[in-house]
Design a protein around this motif. Structure first.
Motif, PDB file in Angstrom:
ATOM      1  N   UNK A  81       9.740  15.635   2.044  1.00  0.00           N
ATOM      2  CA  UNK A  81       9.585  16.809   3.045  1.00  0.00           C
ATOM      3  C   UNK A  81      10.742  16.776   3.894  1.00  0.00           C
ATOM      4  N   UNK A  82      10.879  15.601   4.622  1.00  0.00           N
ATOM      5  CA  UNK A  82      12.002  15.428   5.701  1.00  0.00           C
ATOM      6  C   UNK A  82      13.205  15.923   5.436  1.00  0.00           C
ATOM      7  N   UNK A  83      13.634  15.269   3.979  1.00  0.00           N
ATOM      8  CA  UNK A  83      14.946  15.687   3.575  1.00  0.00           C
ATOM      9  C   UNK A  83      15.131  17.311   3.231  1.00  0.00           C
ATOM     10  N   UNK A  84      14.085  17.744   2.573  1.00  0.00           N
ATOM     11  CA  UNK A  84      13.925  19.491   2.337  1.00  0.00           C
ATOM     12  C   UNK A  84      14.231  20.018   3.714  1.00  0.00           C
ATOM     13  N   UNK A  85      13.485  19.471   4.766  1.00  0.00           N
ATOM     14  CA  UNK A  85      13.643  20.175   6.032  1.00  0.00           C
ATOM     15  C   UNK A  85      14.928  20.305   6.626  1.00  0.00           C
ATOM     16  N   UNK A  86      15.413  18.964   6.429  1.00  0.00           N
ATOM     17  CA  UNK A  86      16.789  18.764   7.122  1.00  0.00           C
ATOM     18  C   UNK A  86      17.725  19.867   6.168  1.00  0.00           C
TER      19      UNK A  86
END
Length: 108
Positions: A81-86
Motif C-alpha cells: 500500500x505504501x509503495x502504490x501510494x508513492x
C-alpha cells in the motif's frame, strides 16, 4: 561475484552505465539497502534473476526496480500500500510538472 561483475548489467570499461537518472538512483538504493543489511547479495541476485526470467523483454533497469520493490515489501521496509501510494504520488506530480522542470512531491 561482485555486483559490478553481473553479466547482464549495462556497463562500459568504467563501470555501470545508466540511460536515465532514475536507473542510477535505483542502483544506489539497492547498494545502500544491502549495506544497511536489509538483504544479502544472494537474495538480491535471486530476486533480480527471477524478475529478468519472468519478463525477459522488459528493460534491464525496469526489472531491477521490480526486484527492489519486491524485496523492500518482503523485508517489511515498505508495504504494498505504501509503495502504490508513492507510485501514485509520483505519477500525479510528474503529470503536474511542466516539461524540463524538476518533479517535486508534496508532503500531503
Amino acid at each position: 561475484m561482485k555486483l559490478a561483475e553481473s553479466p547482464l548489467l549495462p556497463k562500459d570499461n568504467d563501470g555501470p552505465v545508466f540511460a536515465r537518472p532514475w536507473e542510477a538512483q535505483a542502483f544506489a538504493m539497492a547498494v545502500k539497502l544491502n549495506e544497511a543489511g536489509v538483504f544479502t547479495w544472494v537474495e538480491w541476485a535471486e530476486t533480480l534473476g527471477a524478475e529478468l526470467k519472468a519478463q525477459p523483454e522488459r528493460p534491464y533497469y525496469e526489472s531491477w526496480l521490480a526486484a527492489l520493490e519486491r524485496l523492500v515489501e518482503a523485508k517489511g521496509v515498505m508495504s504494498e500500500g505504501e509503495r502504490l501510494a508513492r507510485v501514485d504520488a509520483w505519477d500525479r506530480a510528474a503529470k503536474a510538472t511542466p516539461h524540463g522542470q524538476p518533479i517535486t512531491l508534496s508532503r500531503d
